[in-house]
Design a protein around this motif. Structure first.
Motif: not given
Lengths: 175, 334, 837
Positions: C421-423, C630-632, C719-721
C-alpha cells in the motif's frame, strides 16, 4: 552514622487518609511509598529527577518523589495514583487515558496523570501549549505524547461538564 | 534503584539552630533546601555529607517582599513560586523568566532560588555515578587528581550552570549571607569564583539569607538560554543582558554569560562598548563580538564546544535585540 | 500487468472482506484500567517475603583480562548472603545460536565498561552496593577498540576468538544479478556515504527481575523481558536445569522497543543467587546499567551506489554497511543482514548487491531497536533517492510512485511481497501536506521533505532453527460465557493482550472484555517467540483465529443441533449464536457453550501459526522474509535557523499501510509513538562514548541522553491505509516499527529543502547544520557527512540470480568470469516484478 535498621516514623495524610509509617531515615518518598507503604503505582526511571516518572502530589503540587525525603513529608498531604479513583470510579483523566490509549506501556502513566491533574486543578481549560508546558517534566517513550494531550483535553472538557467525545482523527486518523 | 547513602536529616526552625547543627556536624554537615541538586549528587556519591540540615523550615528564609528600594526574596522560595508571583513577574520579568527555564515544572516545585544560585558546578566527567567515575579514575572535583576536561590544568573546569545567577549578577542584585560570626552583604557577582571546585566564596557555615533586587526603575534585562531541549536541560549557554537606559541612550550595561565558565562570566567589554550607544546594530555586533572572544566553553557539557562558542555571538545579539525591541515598544508615542 | 482469468485462489478469503463487529474499532485496551490506576505489576513491583536484593559489579575497563577476583571481603560483610563470580556460571549463552558468546559474569575477560564481573545478594540494596566495593578484581588492561573503523584497522588484540577474522564479527557479500551490467545501462549512477549514529531504546522502566527457588527444585523468574521463551532456554542452558523445572513470567514491560529481547546477565544471576540462598532475589538495574544492557541501534556507516534511468527507474543498486557491534554478538548477525535486506521491497531494484560487516568494539553490545537494522539503510536510501530525484529534475514523490514494487511479487533478493500500500500512502501525505505547493517553494529556513519505508511483519524464521510453530494459543470457554485465552506473547505496551481479545471476540461474537487474557508465562501459556520484529499481531493473531474458529466449530455443532439448523447458517455476535437468516432464532453464547460442554466435555482448543516458507534458499536468506510487509510514507516540515543550525520539526504527516487495523486506537498510538522515536533519532538521540577516555559511555543518564520532551515532539497528522494482506489476521500487518523508519530521512531531506545543505548523518544536530552552512557560505560542498568507507576484506560473494533471471532462489556456484546476468537490452529495469508462484 545511624545503622540502616534504625527506623524513623512519621505521620502524613496519604490519599486522603491519615497514615503512620516507619522507614530507614535516608529513604526518599519514592522508596517509602513503594517499599514501606506497598503503593507500587508510583514508578521510577532514574531516581535523579531526570525523567518525571516518580511524580506524586505533595500538598497538591506535583513533585519528584525520588528527590523528596520521606522525613520531609511529616504532616504533609501526599497523593499517588492509587488515590485518584474514588468510590470505584475512575477519575476523568484516568478514564480518558484508558479510552484513547494514552497509556501504552503504562509505566510513565501515573506521573502523567498526577501532573495533568494538578494542571486541571488550576486551569479548567488549558490550551494545548499549556498542557505541553505542564507536562514538560514527564518523559514518555511510547506515545509521542499526542494521545496524552488529547486525553487531558477530553478529560478537561468532561470535568467542565461537557459531553465531549474524542475526535474521529484521534482514534482513526485523517481520512 | 539508585539510593541515598545513610545520613542524619535535621530540620531546624531557626538560623541559630541550623548553625549549631552545622557546627556539631563539622565538615560532614551540609545545608539543603529543595534537594534537587544535593540529593542526586549524594546518590552518585559526588557529595557525601553525614548530616543534612534542611533550611526549608526556617521562616525568615522564605517569602518574597516588594519594597520601595527593591525586592527582598527569601532563598527558600521555590522556583515555581517565584516565577508565578504576579507582582514579581511584573517587576522582574528576566528573573522570573530565568527561574521558569530551570529544568522542569516538577523540579521547580521543589528547587529553590537559593539552590539554583548555589548550584554545584557541573561537568559530564563529574555528574556521573561512583562506578562511572571509577572507570576514568575519578577527577579532581571528587576522589581524583586530574581535570579530564583539561588534563594539564591545575584547576577544575566544571561549569556554572545556574540560570538565575547570571541574571542576578547582571542586574546588580545583592546577597545577604549570615553566619554564626555575623553577616555580610555582597554584590551577586562576588559570591562566585571561577573555579569548578571552590565556586562559591561563601563560607560553609554561612547561609544565603536574602536576595536583594534593585528597584525596577529605568533598567531592563533579559535572559536567553541555549540548551538541547525545552525542558530538563541545564544551560550550555545563558546570556543575561542588563541595560540602564538614559532616555534613548545607554547609561550602563552588563552582559553576563552562564554555562561558559565556572562562574557567571561577566563580559566587561561587552557592557562598556554599549555605553552611550542607542543599541544600534553596530553596537550590538561589537558587544556580541566582545562576548564571543572570552567565552571559553570546554568539552564537558552537551553540544560541541566550538559551536557553543559560536553561539555566544548569536545569543548575545538576540538578547540585545530583544532589549532594543522592548525599549522601542514601551517608548512608542501614545 | 497481464490479466489472468480469476480463479478461486485469487478471491480473498472472507476474513479480508467481511464486515467486522469488533476488529477495526477504537477500543480500550484490556489492560488499560489496570495501567491508569497503577495496579499493573511491573517486575520491580514484585515483592516476596524474605526477598534479597542483588547488585552487579561491573568492569571499569573497556577491554581487559581478569587476572583474579577476591570476593572474600564482600562475602564477609554483614547482611551479604551470597557472592557470585564468573566461575560460578561458566556456561556461555547468547540470543543467536551462532553467537553464544556471553557469560552471566565475565570469567576471564571484560569487553566493555559495564560488563558484569561479580554479583552479590544481600538483605538490602544498600548492603549489596556496599559489598561491591569490597570485591577486589585484578585486571590486565588490553588495547580497546573504540569504533568500527578502529576494529577494521586493528585486528589485534581480538575481542573474541571467533568471527570472520580479527575484530570483524560478521562479513556478508550477497549478489543478486550482475550490478556492473546494471550500472552500465543506467543514465545516472550516483554514490553516497552516510552515517547513522547508534541510539538506545530508553524504556522508562529499568530492567528488573525477581527469582524464586522452591525446595522442590523449581525456579520461577519474573522479568521485564520481551522474550520469555528465549530467557527460558538460556536459563535452562546456563543453570543446567530441566526446562520443566523453570517458569519464566514476563511481567508487563514498561517499554521495550527491542531493549528487553536478549537473555540478560542479571536474569541469570538472580536465578543462580536464589538457588544458592534459597530465598527470593530481586535485581533492578539503575538507569546507567540500562545503558550498559543497551542492545540498541547499531551505529552504521553506509555506502550506496545506484544506477537509474532518466525516469528514475533503478537499474542496479550496490549497498555496503559497516556496523559497530559492541562487545558481544547479541542479535548482531541478524542486524547486519537486515541492513541489506529491505532495500528491495519498496521500489523495484532489478539487480542488487549487498556487502555488510559487523565489527566487535569495546562498547555495550548493540542489537535490535525498533526497526532492527533497517532504519539505518532506509535513511541512506531515502536521502540518496532525494539526491537522485534532484539530479534527474524529478519530484521525489513522483519518482517513488513511478517505480513501486508491485504487490504479490518477488524481489531481487527473493522476498515475497503480498499486499503493498505504499502508493496510497505517498498520495495521502503528498495531498495532506500540500507537498506540491511547498516543495522547493518555501522561504529560506523552511523546508519539507519526503521519505518512505517498509518493514517486516514478523520474521519468517525463528531465532533458533526448529520446525515448530512461532506462536501458539490455547483457548477455553467457560460455562458462563467467558473465554480465557492463553498465549506466550508479551505485553510491552504495544497492546498485544488486547489484540488477542479483539480477535477472539470477533470470531466468537463475544465482548472483548468477556475475555481473560493470560500471557507471557512459560508454565501456563503455549510458546510464542516474543515481542520482537513486529510479529505478534500477525502470528498470535493467526493462532488466535485458528483456536477461536475451532471453538466456534465445536459450539456451532451443538447449537445447530439444538436450533435444528445447519451449522453453516449460524452466526456468532452480540454474545449470541443465531441463524443468519433469522437472527431472532438463536441461543446465548453461554447456553451454546453449555450444550457443547455437555456433549463433548470442556470446550478447549488450540491454535498455532507458522510463517510460510520463504522462496529464498541461499545462505543468508533467513533474514528479510516476512509473511507481510507494512509500508509507510512520511512528509516532514522543518524550520531551520540559519544563524544557529537549530532544526525544529513542527509537523509530520505519516501514512501507514497496516493491512487492517485490529484496534484502531492502538494503531494510532503505535504510529505516533514510532514517529516520536524516529524524531528523537533524527534530531538528538545518540549513544556517545569517549574513545580517548577508556571508552566510557559519555552520557549514561536520562538527563544527557536526549529524549524529546513534550516541547520537542511535533504535531502528527496520521493516515491509516488498509491494504489487507492474505497472510495477516483479517489482513493485518504491523504498525509498531515501520512508521519510525521514514522519519529521519524525511527530516534530512526537509533540512536540505530549507537551507540547501545535506546532512548525511543522524542525529541532525545544530552543530552539523551549522558547519554545513559555513561550508556552503565558503563555496565548499554544502554537506556534513562521512567521507570514506574503509577497505574491508569481503568474502567471495554469494551469487543468487534474481527471479526474473531464471533463478530458483538458490545460490549459483562460483564460476570465474561467468555472469549469470542477461544482456543489457533485457535488463528488466521496468519489469513489474515476477508474480509469486
Amino acid at each position: 552514622m545511624p545503622p540502616l535498621d534504625a527506623k524513623a516514623k512519621i505521620a502524613l495524610e496519604l490519599n486522603g487518609e491519615p497514615v503512620e509509617v516507619a522507614f530507614a531515615p535516608h529513604k526518599t518518598l519514592l522508596e517509602v511509598l513503594r517499599e514501606d507503604l506497598g503503593l507500587t503505582g508510583t514508578k521510577h526511571g532514574c531516581e535523579l529527577g531526570e525523567c518525571g516518572t516518580c511524580a506524586v502530589l505533595v500538598d497538591a503540587r506535583p513533585v519528584l518523589s525520588c528527590l523528596v525525603l520521606g522525613l520531609a513529608c511529616a504532616g504533609r498531604r501526599v497523593k499517588t495514583v492509587e488515590g485518584m479513583a474514588e468510590g470505584g470510579r475512575l477519575h476523568p483523566l484516568q478514564d480518558a487515558f484508558a479510552e484513547l490509549g494514552a497509556a501504552q506501556c503504562g509505566y510513565c502513566t501515573p506521573a502523567f496523570l498526577l501532573a495533568a491533574g494538578a494542571l486541571l486543578a488550576e486551569n479548567r481549560r488549558p490550551t494545548r501549549d499549556q498542557i505541553k508546558q505542564a507536562l514538560a517534566g514527564n518523559l514518555c517513550r511510547c506515545t509521542g505524547y499526542i494521545k496524552i494531550y488529547e486525553a487531558v483535553e477530553l478529560a478537561a472538557a468532561r470535568m467542565r461538564g461537557e459531553k465531549a467525545q474524542p475526535a474521529r482523527e484521534t482514534l482513526y486518523g485523517y481520512p | 534503584m539508585l539510593r541515598l547513602p545513610s545520613f542524619t536529616y535535621l530540620q531546624p526552625s531557626t538560623l541559630a539552630e541550623a548553625w549549631r547543627m552545622k557546627a556539631d556536624a563539622g565538615p560532614d554537615g551540609a545545608f539543603v533546601a529543595g534537594g534537587t541538586d544535593l540529593y542526586p549528587n549524594m546518590k552518585r556519591r559526588q557529595q557525601e555529607p553525614k548530616v543534612v540540615i534542611s533550611l526549608m523550615g526556617i521562616p525568615e528564609l522564605a517569602g518574597c517582599e516588594m519594597r520601595d528600594a527593591g525586592c527582598v526574596v527569601g532563598p527558600c522560595i521555590t522556583l515555581s513560586e517565584l516565577s508565578i508571583l504576579p507582582s514579581f513577574r511584573r517587576s522582574y520579568p528576566a528573573v522570573a523568566h530565568a527561574a521558569e527555564l530551570v529544568s522542569t515544572p516538577l523540579l521547580r516545585n521543589m528547587g529553590t532560588l537559593g539552590g539554583n544560585l548555589c548550584l554545584d558546578t557541573r561537568c559530564n566527567y563529574y555528574d556521573q555515578t561512583y562506578e562511572w567515575r571509577k572507570a576514568i579514575d575519578f577527577c579532581m572535583k571528587k576522589d581524583g587528581k586530574i581535570c579530564w576536561v583539561a588534563p594539564s590544568s591545575p584547576r577544575c573546569w566544571a561549569v556554572s550552570s545556574s540560570d538565575v545567577a547570571p541574571v542576578m549578577v547582571a542586574i546588580g542584585a545583592e546577597f545577604r549571607l549570615v553566619g554564626p560570626k555575623g553577616e555580610r552583604v555582597m554584590p551577586a557577582g562576588r559570591l562566585y569564583a571561577n573555579d569548578g571546585i571552590n565556586y562559591l566564596t561563601k563560607h560553609p557555615d554561612e547561609i544565603l539569607a536574602e536576595v536583594r533586587l534593585p528597584a525596577p526603575d529605568g533598567w531592563d534585562a533579559v535572559y536567553h538560554k541555549l540548551r538541547r531541549r525545552g525542558s530538563f536541560d541545564f544551560p550550555v549557554l545563558g546570556v543575561a543582558a542588563w541595560i540602564d537606559w538614559d532616555g534613548a541612550d545607554i547609561a550602563d550595561a552588563r552582559i553576563v554569560l552562564g554555562g561558559v565558565a565556572s562562574w557567571p562570566q561577566e563580559v566587561a567589554e561587552g557592557g562598556t562598548t554599549l555605553k552611550g550607544t542607542d543599541l544600534s546594530d553596530e553596537a550590538i555586533a561589537r558587544a556580541a563580538d566582545a562576548a564571543y572572544r572570552p567565552a571559553k566553553p570546554l568539552d564537558n557539557t552537551d553540544f560541541d564546544l566550538s559551536w557553543r562558542k559560536q553561539m555566544t555571538r548569536v545569543y548575545v545579539k538576540t538578547a540585545l535585540e530583544e532589549l532594543r525591541e522592548r525599549r522601542r515598544s514601551t517608548r512608542k508615542p501614545s | 500487468m497481464a490479466t489472468r482469468r480469476k480463479t478461486a485462489a485469487d478471491r480473498p478469503p472472507d476474513r479480508l472482506t467481511a464486515a467486522f463487529r469488533v476488529v477495526g474499532k477504537a477500543l480500550r485496551k484490556v489492560d488499560a484500567t489496570a495501567k491508569v490506576v497503577g495496579a499493573t505489576k511491573f517486575a520491580d513491583d514484585v515483592a516476596l517475603p524474605r526477598m534479597l536484593y542483588a547488585k552487579l559489579l561491573r568492569s571499569p575497563h573497556p577491554h581487559a583480562r581478569i587476572l583474579g577476583i577476591d570476593p572474600s571481603r564482600a562475602a564477609a560483610l554483614a547482611g551479604v548472603k551470597a557472592v557470585l563470580t564468573g566461575k560460578d556460571l561458566p556456561i556461555p549463552f547468547g540470543i543467536l545460536p551462532v553467537s553464544q558468546d556471553e557469560h552471566a559474569l565475565a570469567p576471564d575477560k571484560v569487553r566493555f565498561v559495564g560488563d558484569p564481573v561479580a554479583a552479590v545478594a544481600a538483605v538490602s540494596e544498600e548492603t549489596a552496593s556496599a559489598a561491591l566495593d569490597l570485591i577486589h578484581v585484578t585486571y590486565e588492561p588490553l588495547r580497546p577498540v573504540t569504533d568500527a573503523t578502529d576494529a577494521v584497522t586493528h585486528p589485534e588484540p581480538r575481542i573474541h576468538d571467533y568471527g570472520d577474522g580479527g575484530n570483524l564479527h560478521k562479513l556478508i557479500d550477497l549478489e543478486f544479478g550482475d550490478v556492473a551490467e546494471g550500472f552500465a545501462a543506467a543514465d545516472l549512477v550516483r554514490e553516497d556515504l552516510l552515517f547513522f549514529e547508534g541510539s538506545t531504546h530508553l524504556p522508562m522502566e529499568q530492567h528488573a527481575a525477581v527469582a524464586d527457588w522452591s525446595p522442590d527444585g523449581k525456579l520461577t523468574l519474573w522479568s521485564s523481558t520481551q522474550t520469555p521463551h528465549y530467557v527460558h532456554r538460556a536459563l535452562a542452558k546456563v543453570l543446567e536445569l530441566s526446562p520443566a523445572k523453570i517458569r519464566v513470567i514476563a511481567t508487563p514491560n514498561g517499554g521495550g522497543f527491542g531493549g528487553k529481547s536478549d537473555p540478560f546477565s542479571h536474569e541469570i544471576v538472580v536465578a543462580k543467587l536464589a538457588m544458592l540462598t534459597g530465598r527470593p532475589v530481586k535485581i533492578t538495574l539503575t538507569r546507567e546499567e540500562v545503558f550498559y544492557c543497551h542492545r540498541g541501534r547499531h551505529p552504521a556507516l553506509m555506502w550506496v551506489k545506484t544506477g537509474v534511468k532518466r525516469d528514475g527507474a533503478i537499474t542496479a543498486m550496490h549497498f555496503k554497511s559497516l556496523l559497530d557491534g559492541g562487545g558481544y554478538g547479541s542479535y548482531g548477525v541478524a542486524s547486519t543482514y537486515y541492513t541489506g535486506a529491505l532495500q528491495t521491497v519498496t521500489y523495484h531494484v532489478p539487480r542488487y548487491k549487498f556487502q555488510g560487516a559487523r565489527a566487535f568494539t569495546n562498547k555495550p553490545p548493540c542489537g535490535p531497536k525498533r526497526g532492527h537494522g533497517t532504519p539505518q539503510p532506509r535513511f541512506a536510501l531515502e536521502v540518496h533517492l532525494d539526491k537522485i530525484a534532484e539530479q534527474l529534475g524529478m519530484d521525489p514523490a513522483e519518482l517513488r510512485l513511478k517505480h513501486l514494487v508491485p504487490p504479490n511479487s518477488l524481489t531481487a533478493n527473493w522476498l515475497r511481497i503480498g499486499s503493498m500500500g505504499l502508493g496510497p500512502c505517498i498520495r495521502k501525505v503528498v495531498a495532506g501536506s500540500g507537498w506540491k505547493e511547498k516543495f522547493r517553494k518555501l522561504p529560506h529556513g523552511k523546508g519539507i521533505g519526503l521519505a518512505c519505508s517498509s518493514y517486516i511483519t514478523g520474521a519468517g524464521l525463528a531465532i533458533y532453527w526448529n520446525p515448530m510453530p512461532h506462536s501458539g494459543v490455547q483457548l477455553k470457554c467457560d460455562r458462563g460465557g467467558g473465554v480465557t485465552v492463553f498465549c506466550g506473547s508479551t505485553e510491552i505496551g504495544q497492546g498485544s493482550d488486547s489484540i488477542l481479545a479483539v480477535i477472539v471476540a470477533e470470531v466468537l461474537g463475544v465482548d472483548p472484555f468477556d475475555i481473560a487474557i493470560v500471557t507471557g508465562d512459560t508454565d501456563l501459556t503455549p510458546v510464542d517467540l516474543g515481542s520482537y520484529s513486529s510479529r505478534v499481531t500477525l502470528m498470535t493473531g493467526n493462532a488466535a483465529i485458528q483456536a477461536a474458529e475451532r471453538a466456534r466449530d465445536i459450539i456451532a455443532r451443538h447449537a445447530a443441533r439444538k436450533l435444528e439448523l445447519p451449522a453453516e447458517r449460524l452466526a456468532f455476535a452480540e454474545r449470541r449464536v443465531f441463524d443468519v437468516e433469522n437472527p431472532a432464532r438463536g441461543l446465548s453464547f453461554a447456553d451454546a457453550v453449555q450444550l457443547a460442554e455437555a456433549a463433548e466435555g470442556t470446550v478447549g482448543t488450540v491454535g498455532s501459526y507458522t510463517p510460510p516458507a520463504s522462496p529464498g534458499r541461499y545462505r543468508g536468506a533467513g533474514v528479510g522474509p516476512s509473511p507481510a510487509y507494512s509500508y509507510s510514507a512520511c512528509v516532514a516540515e522543518v524550520d531551520v535557523d540559519p544563524a544557529t543550525g537549530i532544526v525544529r520539526v513542527p509537523r509530520i504527516f505519516i501514512a501507514h499501510d497496516v493491512g487492517r487495523s485490529i484496534n484502531a486506537a492502538t494503531v494510532m498510538g503505535q504510529i505516533e509513538g514510532s514517529v516520536y522515536m524516529g524524531l528523537g533519532e533524527a534530531l538528538m538521540e545518540e549513544m556517545a562514548y569517549r574513545g580517548n577516555r577508556n571508552v566510557v559511555h559519555k552520557i549514561p543518564s536520562l538527563l544527557e541522553y536526549k529524549s524529546p520532551t513534550t516541547l520537542e515532539m511535533c504535531d502528527v497528522v496520521t493516515y491509516v491505509v488498509e491494504d489487507p494482506d492474505p497472510n495477516g489476521p483479517f489482513g493485518a500487518k504491523e504498525c509498531g516499527q515501520g512508521p519510525l523508519l521514514p522519519v529521519p530521512p524525511a527530516v534530512a531531506n526537509a533540512v536540505y529543502d530549507a537551507v540547501g545543505v545535506r546532512i548525511d548523518v543522524v542525529p541532525i544536530t545544530p552543530e552539523k547544520v551549522f558547519k554545513a552552512l559555513r561550508r556552503k557560505a565558503k563555496g565548499e560542498e554544502p554537506r556534513f557527512g562521512p567521507t570514506a568507507f574503509p577497505d574491508i576484506p569481503w568474502p567471495d560473494p554469494t551469487r543468487v540470480p534474481p527471479p526474473w533471471e531464471g533463478g530458483d532462489g538458490k545460490a549459483v556456484p562460483l564460476t570465474p568470469g561467468a555472469s549469470p546476468g542477461l544482456d543489457g537490452a533485457r535488463i528488466p529495469g521496468h519489469a513489474p516484478g515476477v508474480r509469486d508462484r
